[in-house]
Scaffold this active site. Structure first.
Site, short mmCIF file in Angstrom:
data_model
loop_
_atom_site.label_atom_id
_atom_site.label_comp_id
_atom_site.label_asym_id
_atom_site.label_seq_id
_atom_site.Cartn_x
_atom_site.Cartn_y
_atom_site.Cartn_z
N GLY A 154 10.10 -0.04 -6.53
CA GLY A 154 10.97 -0.72 -7.48
C GLY A 154 10.17 -1.21 -8.67
O GLY A 154 8.94 -1.32 -8.63
N CYS A 155 10.89 -1.51 -9.75
CA CYS A 155 10.22 -1.93 -10.99
C CYS A 155 9.53 -3.29 -10.86
O CYS A 155 8.36 -3.45 -11.23
CB CYS A 155 11.20 -1.91 -12.15
SG CYS A 155 12.75 -2.80 -11.85
#
Length: 343
Positions: A154-155
């Site tokens: 995920g970012c």
């Protein structure tokens, strides 16, 4: 294993922000060719009709998903799909001996109870979950080289694991950590919701999901795996900020012993001197220096007691935080130079 032939690439979810960015970046990659694009759309149409900036660059039809057709057209598959969808598709692709990079959360968390808690559904592919490799090249490069299934991080996790992992692995900081992250709304994908309208986002800033954001267990699980520290306590407070792209994370830490700027830079250089996309700064980083790139910039400030500090990191959430990192994974999986198509 490196090959001289052109790699054929399939993208599922090609009309989302990350799918669009994948197309943009892969068109610049000298060793690949996009052969199939699909998305949940009303009717098949040219991709360049959906995104006119691609006219003259790609002439593929973007189709409704047809996995049986796609399997014959690709060597490697990027799944830029909503969470909970990829685990329906991955088993079929792996049975066909395809390489898969999943940009959703479906194969990131090894703990299926946590997956159900945060994504509100039972995981249906536990067999392949065990085989999946977490796609953070800076720490799992050798495993990625041998893997057929990559869980692209995920970012927020990329923006926080990279600055924290060396400090926890070296047992330099207390395990209770406060993270304040600010992100563009693009990290949430394309959705027809009021809060995503320009008039609400522009010049605005708000916190959301404090302590309960779905990336929290991912950050904790991976940091524990890297550092072997089982006592990590994370206070993660994400924010939406009215910018086009980017994530800026400010991390509050306490050292177990007094630290100097020189010694902290030495620790980061120990871990990242051979990592082409991590840049350690002697000053606090600025977001504009990384937007449009696959870099993660890390900087810090130690207070005069030398017992506490703020560590700041920034990334482009659609590139290093998603599509660029996915291509970095592809490069490692397929024996290309790690930076190919990204610099």
């Amino acid at each position: 294993m490196s090959t001289n032939k052109i790699l054929k690439v399939v993208i599922f979810g090609a009309t989302g922000f990350t799918g669009e960015k994948l197309v943009e970046l892969l068109l610049k990659h000298p060793s690949v060719r996009i052969t199939y694009l699909s998305a949940k759309i009303e009717k098949d149409c040219y991709y360049s009709d959906l995104f006119p900036k691609f006219k003259g660059k790609i002439d593929l039809i973007c189709e409704k998903p047809n996995i049986k057709k796609a399997k014959n057209l690709g060597d490697i598959f990027f799944l830029a799909l909503p969470h909970t969808v990829s685990m329906r598709i991955v088993p079929y692709l792996l049975e066909e001996d395809k390489k898969v990079i999943d940009l959703s959360a479906d194969y990131r968390l090894k703990n299926t109870k946590l997956y159900k808690e945060y994504y509100k559904i039972n995981h249906t592919d536990k067999r392949n979950l065990k085989k999946a490799t977490y796609g953070l090249v800076e720490f799992f490069k050798n495993k990625i080289k041998e893997s057929k299934l990559i869980a692209n991080p995920g970012c927020y996790p990329i923006s926080t694991i990279l600055p924290l992992a060396p400090l926890l692995k070296e047992d330099l900081i207390d395990p209770e950590i406060i993270i304040d992250s600010k992100s563009s709304i693009t990290g949430a994908g394309r959705k027809p919701a009021v809060e995503y309208h320009y008039s609400n986002i522009s010049n605005n800033l708000w916190a959301y999901k404090p302590f309960i954001h779905q990336h929290t267990p991912e950050i904790v699980e991976v940091l524990k795996r890297i550092s072997n520290n089982k006592e990590i306590k994370l206070n993660f407070i994400p924010h939406v900020v009215g910018i086009e792209v980017g994530i800026y994370s400010t991390i509050h830490i306490n050292f177990k012993r007094r630290m100097t700027t020189k010694s902290l830079i030495g620790i980061y250089n120990k871990y990242y001197k051979t990592s082409p996309f991590v840049r350690v700064r002697v000053s606090l980083p600025k977001l504009k220096d990384v937007t449009g790139t696959n870099f993660c910039d890390i900087g810090f400030y130690i207070d005069k007691s030398r017992k506490r500090a703020v560590i700041c990191s920034c990334i482009d959430n659609l590139i290093k935080g998603a599509s660029g990192n996915a291509i970095q994974n592809m490069n490692v999986m397929c024996g290309f130079k790690e930076t190919e198509g990204l610099l």
